[in-house]
Write a protein that holds these residues in place. Structure first.
Motif, PDB file in Angstrom:
ATOM      1  N   SER B1056       0.857  -1.180   0.000  1.00 22.38           N
ATOM      2  CA  SER B1056       0.000   0.000   0.000  1.00 22.38           C
ATOM      3  C   SER B1056       0.899   1.238   0.000  1.00 22.38           C
ATOM      4  N   THR B1057       0.308   2.379  -0.181  1.00 22.97           N
ATOM      5  CA  THR B1057       1.124   3.584  -0.322  1.00 22.97           C
ATOM      6  C   THR B1057       0.784   4.606   0.742  1.00 22.97           C
ATOM      7  N   ARG B1058       1.798   5.325   1.103  1.00 16.54           N
ATOM      8  CA  ARG B1058       1.693   6.429   2.042  1.00 16.54           C
ATOM      9  C   ARG B1058       1.837   7.694   1.204  1.00 16.54           C
ATOM     10  N   ARG B1059       0.918   8.645   1.382  1.00 17.10           N
ATOM     11  CA  ARG B1059       0.935   9.824   0.513  1.00 17.10           C
ATOM     12  C   ARG B1059       0.913  11.095   1.345  1.00 17.10           C
ATOM     13  N   TYR B1060       1.637  12.092   0.914  1.00 19.79           N
ATOM     14  CA  TYR B1060       1.657  13.345   1.667  1.00 19.79           C
ATOM     15  C   TYR B1060       2.104  14.462   0.742  1.00 19.79           C
ATOM     16  N   GLY B1061       1.677  15.669   1.049  1.00 19.23           N
ATOM     17  CA  GLY B1061       2.071  16.767   0.182  1.00 19.23           C
ATOM     18  C   GLY B1061       1.416  18.067   0.568  1.00 19.23           C
ATOM     19  N   LEU B1062       1.482  19.024  -0.345  1.00 19.68           N
ATOM     20  CA  LEU B1062       1.073  20.399  -0.086  1.00 19.68           C
ATOM     21  C   LEU B1062      -0.004  20.817  -1.072  1.00 19.68           C
TER      22      LEU B1062
END
Lengths: 571, 1068
Positions: B1056-1062
């Protein structure tokens, strides 16, 4: 007034779009994706039934399990079965596909075709269907024992949990089917099949198949105690059949399915070719048993003349092998239960042929990276390469054009089989004829068939067997036969039958349980006691799960009706 | 919350004004309704509104948490209103079935709404995944970690065994196809998108979820699994902003794969012996204890750093043509050490998302235009999603009592990924290639990154002598699936006011898309067709939907009023698929049909024809009537009759009624209302619905094989065969009923607490019953069995600290769901019903009488009469192949906690989730531990022998020692014992976290910006499946069985993926 016209215009617009077109039609229950049953073609049914018979025998492209023939070859050490015990050799779900093919494809198609053919006066179509049905249902009894038959293929009549019938009653029905088939072949039909994949519409040959299948039926039941079966019935019927002179006695009448070379749309090659030569190397099921290769390579003074047609060796020596490619290479000591005269890890090169790399009976170790060593199926009958000492690596993805490119055959009832059956009958039932003569003709016809089949590949290689070599080999076998007692004689007949039966595990599995021969098969690899022999197979997982009238066996050790031999008769 | 329809009225004028809050700050989003009508609007960003009203009309101003204000329209045309904070009156207006706008207090069932700010600017492009954890009773599962892969949505448990349990999507009032058009079954690949992927979450104004049947009756049988009502910004133009507004959102997110924690102590081999194997039970890397590597045949010497140096694996490749051109590698010494091949295989993914929204208009005409672009580059190489959305909506009030509104959306979605066939821990189990199967358990000693992956002629090349494993990099380079979708949805609605209390509306909607599917692999692969394959198919799916609605709203007496809707609906679904499959690639690398020798119209993986046509017509009439007494008691009666084309005439009609009651005790007995109990509503609802089958299951058919066989002479032989499926002319609709009771309260002026209890049952289940093929058929659709779901849903919202009081705000919201679906009855003669495709020898989901829906059945360790585990003579467990129950995949309960802290212009929020129970049959775990690349929590001491607890068949205790390899590999992984690979799926998860800052308005005064905000956010930031082995890092939110009725089955779903950002948002 304006208001009313506004309302009306809105309503009319809505109703026109809603109701005026196809969107409210409720009469769309017929699928556009398939034919309506009333559009069926009798010829198309027969094609399908014939192909299905071949698939029930030899499996299908791309499937992990390869038909009844493979299920039969593994317990009798022609091909390798995993085990480590007989109980674990197969899972019930392994039989789902063949069960589907028998009932939901072959049998229902036969039952659906018959009234259409009857109406059209196509009696030859009906006869062929009857012969194939008899063959398929006998095989089902041979492998599973009591199975659904009288209530089978009647889902459309609301029978959703068919009861099983006794094996004996199904055999009786099969005999009647064969008798009826002969009668139908004798009728005047309106038209012959447009595509008879076996005999191109030759009714005389089909008549021989029906008769030979009756021979098989009565030899198979010679020990049975069920009504109408047993030694005396078998003796009488077999003698009648011999006297009738309508058996498959010449290779030109062989009952076999010829596969093609097309590899897609649809894949029409011999399914075992696909499993050996397509893509990821040989499928993990495909190891030939060391016992069987040794039997052919080393039992007599010279290797069996058929050996280069049956197996393709990729290596002539195993110096590159290590504990990784084969664990037992470095193990010197034999297990306590192993007879030192039996091949253990490798097939010895007693007669000068080295490089046979198979696997021991019921070896459940993981599959080592031994693709490059493994001996593969050769020319006969799967359509692979001929072993001309070229020792090429043919296991990789480049191997799809090897040999006959998959144009192999499924040998169902070969003329040589008839002679081996007659030999066993003569020896055990004293039926008409001389067992030794039958044995000799059987071996000769088998060798002849194999050599002819592979001639296009073998000719000019210098590895075709000479007539003298063949004669010498047969002479040696017969000398042994003459020197042996009745047990030895039966063993030799069955051993030679086994060799002739390569890739027909159905008869080999039956013959082993019927005769107990060969009585010197190699033991299980990992344990001295692999449990009771597979006297019959598990029921299909789906069948046992979905049919309340089928209860899964507690173990796959229940003998079928014609196998009245004692417990532990075979192991 | 907004009205897309404005009704014309006699002698009206435009009333305008500004709505402010207690502090005089303009309040956007206030609902303004002309009392006694459905006419309404909302205040805009600056608190301004405009609405058509006549003198004497009463305007009702309502806003969540504010006391409702009423103003009578007088001679003037300006009415400014200052709202007062008071949570005792929840006058929220919600959109219910068929776009009927209701006060929330009048509803006898629960409706959950999610506002745009909970949906937009998220790192997930898939709206369903964004909703995960936000609504009680809604269970959302991703198929796998690939961007754009399908998503399974189940609302309030399962109501059908073999029919779809997916909810109905209604976008802007019309049905929206949310299907997952799988091109083969999940066994051969599970990459297809669910078509709600075409929705841009940034263009969503609000989402309402109708969970109960009494809420969804009007939507007909398709609404039986719940309805997700989406209002796009394009349709939300009921209000008239005073000026044109432009808002722009730009986000950039990164994503990482959550990979297993691999052990770095041992390398490839078996029994501590080295080998270029696909298993990792070889010798130690550190060469302490037993220096097994030094005895390997491949060993050359010890390098300067103490590492063992081996002969390069290419020395052992059996087919010399494979390594032509790489001969120089043969003399390379190959260090025996752990490589990070798997970690290096996955990449950092990026999501770029842009959204531009323009809204504006004049008094009678207004519009909203939206453009969105999302590019999601997945962590799996070769996986990418690109979506462009355009939408335009507007409405116009005409002078002749007509109102016209419409929305048009266009979406172009392109998606590609490597194939992801089922893997049972050894390459692909079926026909396609399996990207995750081949890569995740790569032995630690294999230098995946630096080995050449392709031979000069294009064939896959890897390290094993037989070259029998497809190199994952080869898969990425040469094997792909893609879906290119062009989708148009549009609707036009025309309303005519018959008089001041009756309206006639006609609404027509079209949802149509073409989807181009591609599956291709160059020749030279190990998995899949060796000669190469290219399969393309084009799908055209359309839904035409018409509604003709007569609505009335009349005050019957002083205290009694009636709202009624009478409607007729027709819906036509068509699905047409055409395709071609080619095998036999000529020139390597060119995936075009002209470059292949053998075309076919049959999908060789599934054996089904690539040409498929389906059509389905449904006609329904419905009535919805609500009688309200003094705003304290509401009785709603609904009913609908459907006629479906999927059944024979005799059985194709079904009427299903519903009724609900809502009672407001705080209004009825003002005495109980106070500072403790501000508001309470008691509700009870009954609803029912029908389930019609998919088309074409009532008649027997004949399967024609135009190319059944090609004989040795090249002649094509055709065949026909009776279909494996037995038709059933007596098939009738399944019938679902539900009873729901609930209470909605507001307490202490701070806590909103809503509780619902429901019991739902389905009778006459349309069941794809597996038949013993000795019936002549393999399956048939029958009406047998019953399932029953009981559940409780709680959601709450607690204002612990109000920002206005403390300068810092702290809100704690959350939800809780517990539900259980039990198979209460199966027909006699049916032991169980398989719910998905099964993989032979592996566990699968079944319906079993008396057991929870979807229990896992599989093989177990053989046990004797005393319950002892039985071992064979080799010391390993015997397998009981009679499938028995080994797990229940249904979570016992799930909950989410959503804390939000606001301080000045900062907002910090999170979504924490907890799932209790729900077993998972995890082949990923079995494969990673069994192949020896991951250490389990109780690590297997590789230098020890093991005696398995158990007895021999004769009852004597087991005394046969087995090696660690036999324990780890043969027993836990390859032993065929499904039981040992079932794990409890309890999971704690930080599903979302966000930190936002909006620039104070004052600071923006001299800029062109109306507002400007920045948000740092992430999803799936952390999780832990507490009862799984730690190092596997298995994510329980995935399912190999894809979109359907399976759950808790994992055949290498992938990380699975971990996502983060602005995200930056600005309005002008």
């Amino acid at each position: 007034m304006k208001k009313i016209s506004n309302i009306l215009s809105l309503l009319i617009a809505a109703l026109t779009v809603m109701l005026g077109c196809e969107s409210t039609s409720l009469d769309v229950v017929e699928s556009p994706n398939a034919l309506n049953p009333s559009q069926a073609s009798v010829d198309f049914f027969l094609n399908q039934i014939q192909l299905m018979t071949a698939q029930i025998h030899s499996g299908e492209e791309g499937r992990a399990e390869n038909g009844l023939s493979q299920f039969g070859m593994e317990p009798v050490r022609m091909q390798h079965g995993f085990g480590p015990t007989y109980r674990e050799n197969y899972d019930p779900s392994d039989f789902d596909r063949v069960w589907d093919n028998v009932y939901a494809r072959a049998l229902i198609d036969i039952r659906t075709m018959n009234p259409l053919a009857e109406e059209a006066g196509q009696f030859t179509h009906i006869a062929i269907g009857q012969i194939l049905e008899a063959y398929i249902m006998m095989s089902m009894v041979d492998f599973f024992g009591d199975v659904p038959y009288s209530e089978a293929a009647k889902g459309g009549e609301g029978i959703l949990n068919p009861s099983v019938d006794s094996g004996a009653s199904i055999y009786q029905a099969a005999d009647q089917l064969l008798i009826d088939a002969i009668a139908n072949l004798n009728k005047d039909e309106t038209s012959l099949p447009t595509n008879d994949l076996f005999y191109d519409g030759n009714e005389g040959q089909w008549r021989k198949v029906a008769n030979t299948m009756r021979l098989k039926l009565y030899l198979q039941t010679r020990l049975a105690s069920a009504d109408g079966f047993g030694a005396s019935a078998s003796t009488a019927r077999i003698n009648e059949l011999i006297n009738g002179g309508q058996l498959i006695l010449d290779p030109s009448d062989d009952f076999l399915f010829q596969w093609g070379t097309n590899n897609a749309s649809p894949d029409s090659r011999h399914p075992y070719f696909d499993a050996n030569y397509d893509g990821a190397g040989p499928s993990s099921d495909f190891y030939t048993s060391n016992y069987y290769m040794n039997l052919m390579a080393n039992q007599y003074g010279e290797p069996d003349p058929r050996i280069r047609y049956y197996f393709y060796r990729q290596q002539s020596d195993f110096s590159g092998a290590d504990v990784v490619t084969k664990e037992c290479v470095t193990e010197i000591s034999l297990p306590a239960w192993w007879d030192s005269s039996e091949p253990y890890c490798l097939v010895p090169a007693t007669n000068g042929l080295s490089g046979y790399w198979g696997r021991n009976h019921l070896d459940d170790d993981g599959i080592p990276p031994d693709d490059a060593f493994r001996t593969l199926h050769g020319t006969y009958p799967v359509g692979g390469p001929f072993d001309d000492d070229s020792f090429r690596n043919v296991s990789g993805s480049g191997a799809i054009n090897e040999g006959l490119v998959g144009a192999g055959i499924s040998p169902i009832l070969m003329s040589s089989y008839t002679y081996f059956m007659l030999a066993e009958a003569a020896l055990t039932l004293n039926t008409t004829g001389n067992a030794r003569d039958y044995l000799e003709t059987g071996i000769r016809q088998s060798i002849g068939t194999v050599v002819d089949f592979g001639a296009s590949l073998a000719s000019g290689t210098g590895y075709e067997p000479t007539t003298a070599a063949i004669d010498n080999h047969i002479a040696e076998i017969l000398a042994n036969y003459d020197a042996g007692d009745d047990t030895d004689k039966l063993r030799i007949i069955v051993e030679q039958y086994f060799i002739a039966l390569w890739c027909n595990g159905i008869e080999a599995y039956n013959t082993y349980r019927r005769t107990g021969q060969p009585d010197n098969l190699t033991p299980a690899f990992t344990t001295p006691d692999p449990g009771p022999f597979l006297r019959s197979m598990w029921y299909s997982q789906t069948a046992a799960d979905s049919n309340t009238n089928i209860v899964q066996k507690s173990a796959p050790s229940t003998p079928v009706f014609w196998d009245t031999n004692a417990d532990g008769f075979v192991d | 919350m907004c009205l897309s329809i404005t009704f014309a009225h006699a002698q009206e004028k435009t009333v305008t004004g500004t709505v402010t809050d207690q502090g005089g700050v303009p309040l956007p989003g206030v609902n303004i309704v002309v009392q006694g009508t459905v006419r309404g609007t909302q205040s805009d960003f600056d608190g301004n509104y405009a609405i058509e009203a006549s003198e004497g009309d009463v305007l009702v101003f309502s806003y969540l948490g504010q006391r409702t204000q009423q103003r009578t329209v007088g001679a003037g045309s300006t009415i400014d209103v200052q709202m007062e904070e008071d949570a005792s009156q929840l006058e929220e207006v919600v959109v219910t079935a068929q776009g009927i706008v209701r006060e929330k207090r009048s509803l006898g069932y629960s409706v959950s709404t999610v506002a745009s700010d909970k949906v937009e600017s998220r790192p997930e492009a898939d709206v369903a995944r964004v909703l995960n954890g936000k609504i009680a009773g809604v269970n959302i599962t991703s198929n796998n970690g690939m961007s754009g892969s399908g998503t399974n949505i189940i609302i309030r448990g399962y109501s059908s065994a073999t029919q779809s349990n997916q909810p109905l999507f209604i976008v802007d009032g019309i049905p929206f196809d949310s299907g997952t058009n799988t091109q083969t079954n999940f066994l051969d690949g599970n990459t297809e998108s669910s078509r709600f992927l075409d929705l841009d979450p940034n263009n969503i104004e609000s989402v309402s979820v109708l969970k109960g049947l009494s809420a969804t009756v009007l939507y007909g049988n398709r609404g039986r699994n719940g309805v997700i009502l989406i209002t796009t910004k394009g349709a939300a133009t009921g209000d008239t902003p005073s000026k044109t507004e432009v808002s722009v959102t730009q986000s950039v997110f990164m994503s990482n794969a959550v990979l297993p924690k691999f052990q770095d102590n041992y390398g490839g081999g078996f029994h501590q012996g080295f080998g270029y194997f696909f298993s990792n039970w070889g010798p130690r890397f550190d060469r302490t204890d037993d220096d097994g590597i030094a005895t390997a045949a491949q060993y050359i010497r010890t390098g300067s750093n103490g590492l063992a140096l081996l002969q390069h694996p290419f020395n052992f490749i059996a087919d010399p043509t494979l390594i032509a051109g790489y001969e120089d590698l043969l003399d390379d010494e190959y260090p025996y050490k752990p490589y990070n091949g798997v970690e290096e295989f996955f990449r950092t993914g990026y999501v770029y998302s842009t959204s531009v929204n323009v809204r504006g208009g004049s008094e009678k005409v207004n519009f909203n235009a939206n453009y969105g672009r999302t590019e999601d580059i997945g962590v799996t190489p070769g996986n990418k999603l690109l979506r462009n959305n355009f939408s335009l909506g507007g409405n116009a009030t005409l002078s002749n009592n007509f109102t016209v509104s419409g929305v048009f959306n266009f979406a172009r979605t392109g998606y590609k990924s490597p194939p992801n066939a089922v893997s049972t821990g050894s390459g692909a189990a079926f026909n396609g290639s399996a990207i995750f199967g081949d890569v995740l358990y790569t032995p630690r000693s294999v230098d995946l990154t630096n080995l050449p992956f392709q031979a000069v002629d294009g064939r896959s090349l890897y390290y094993r002598s037989g070259n029998d494993i497809q190199n994952p990099y080869w898969t990425v380079a040469n094997s792909k699936t893609s879906q290119e979708t062009d989708r148009f949805t549009g609707n036009v609605s025309m309303s005519y006011a018959l008089n001041d209390w009756m309206n006639l509306t006609y609404r027509v909607g079209l949802d149509t898309y073409t989807e181009l599917n591609l599956y291709g692999q160059n020749r030279g692969g190990v998995d899949g067709p060796t000669l190469g394959i290219l399969r393309t198919s084009s799908v055209r799916n359309s839904i035409w939907n018409h509604d003709l609605i007569l609505s009335a709203e009349k005050k019957l007496s002083e205290d009694l009023s009636l709202n009624a809707t009478l409607g007729a609906n027709s819906r036509r679904d068509t699905y047409a698929q055409d395709g071609i499959e080619s095998q036999g690639q000529l020139v390597f690398g060119v995936l075009e049909h002209f470059n292949f020798t053998t075309p076919s119209s049959v999908n060789s993986f599934s054996g089904t024809s690539l040409n498929q046509n389906f059509e389905e017509n449904l006609v329904g009439i419905y009535l919805d009537a609500t009688l309200s007494y003094k705003d304290l008691l509401y009785l709603n009666v609904v009913g609908r009759n459907d006629w479906s084309s999927t059944l024979e005439r005799e059985n194709n009609s079904l009427f299903y009624p519903g009724a609900s009651l809502s009672f407001i005790p705080t209004t009825a007995f003002p005495a109980i209302q106070g500072n403790v109990l501000n508001y309470a509503k008691l509700r009870v609802g009954y609803g029912s619905s029908a389930g019609f089958p998919t088309p074409f299951n009532t008649r027997d058919v004949l399967t024609l094989g135009a190319r059944t066989f090609v004989d040795a002479n090249g002649n094509v032989v055709s065949g026909n065969t009776v279909s494996d499926v037995l038709g059933n002319r007596d098939l009738s609709p399944e019938r679902v009923q539900e009873l729901e009771v609930g209470v909605d309260t507001r307490l202490f002026n701070r806590l909103n607490l809503n509780v619902s209890l429901y019991q739902k049952s389905t009778t006459d289940l349309i069941t794809n019953r597996t038949l013993d093929s000795s019936t002549g058929f393999r399956s048939t659709f029958v009406n047998i069995g019953e399932v029953e779901t009981k559940g409780v849903e709680v959601d709450y919202d607690l204002n612990l600290l109000r920002e206005s009081e403390a300068g810092i705000g702290f809100n704690l919201a959350g939800n809780f769901t517990a539900s259980e679906t039990i198979v209460t009855d199966l027909a006699e003669g049916t032991n169980n019903i398989l719910l998905t495709f099964a993989v032979a020898g592996e566990a699968a989901n079944y319906a079993v009488e008396g057991r929870p829906f979807g229990v896992l059945l599989g093989s177990t360790i053989q046990r004797d009469d005393n319950g002892n585990k039985v071992v064979g003579p080799n010391g390993r467990y015997l397998v009981n192949n009679n499938i028995t129950e080994i797990g229940d995949p249904n979570p016992d309960w799930t909950t989410a906690l959503i804390p939000t802290i606001t301080f000045k212009n900062f907002t910090l929020s999170a979504n924490l989730q907890y799932r209790h129970g729900g077993d998972v049959y995890s082949v990923t775990t079995a494969g990673l531990i069994g192949r020896g690349v991951v250490d389990s929590d109780d690590p297997i001491d590789r230098e020890s022998n093991y005696i398995l607890p158990g007895v021999f068949e004769n009852g004597s205790p087991n005394n046969v020692a087995i090696s660690s390899t036999e324990f780890g590999f043969n027993t836990l992984f390859a032993g065929g014992i499904n039981e040992v690979n079932v794990f409890d799926g309890t999971t704690i998860r930080l599903q979302e976290a966000a930190l936002g800052y909006s620039i104070p308005k004052k600071m923006l005064e001299k800029t062109p910006f109306g507002s400007l905000s920045f948000t740092l956010s992430g999803t799936n930031l952390w999780y832990k499946a507490v009862n799984f082995p730690d190092d596997v890092r298995y994510d329980t939110n995935s399912s190999s069985t894809g979109v359907g009725n399976g759950q808790g089955i994992d055949f290498f779903t992938g990380p699975s993926t971990r996502r983060y950002g602005l995200t930056v948002r600005a309005s002008f």
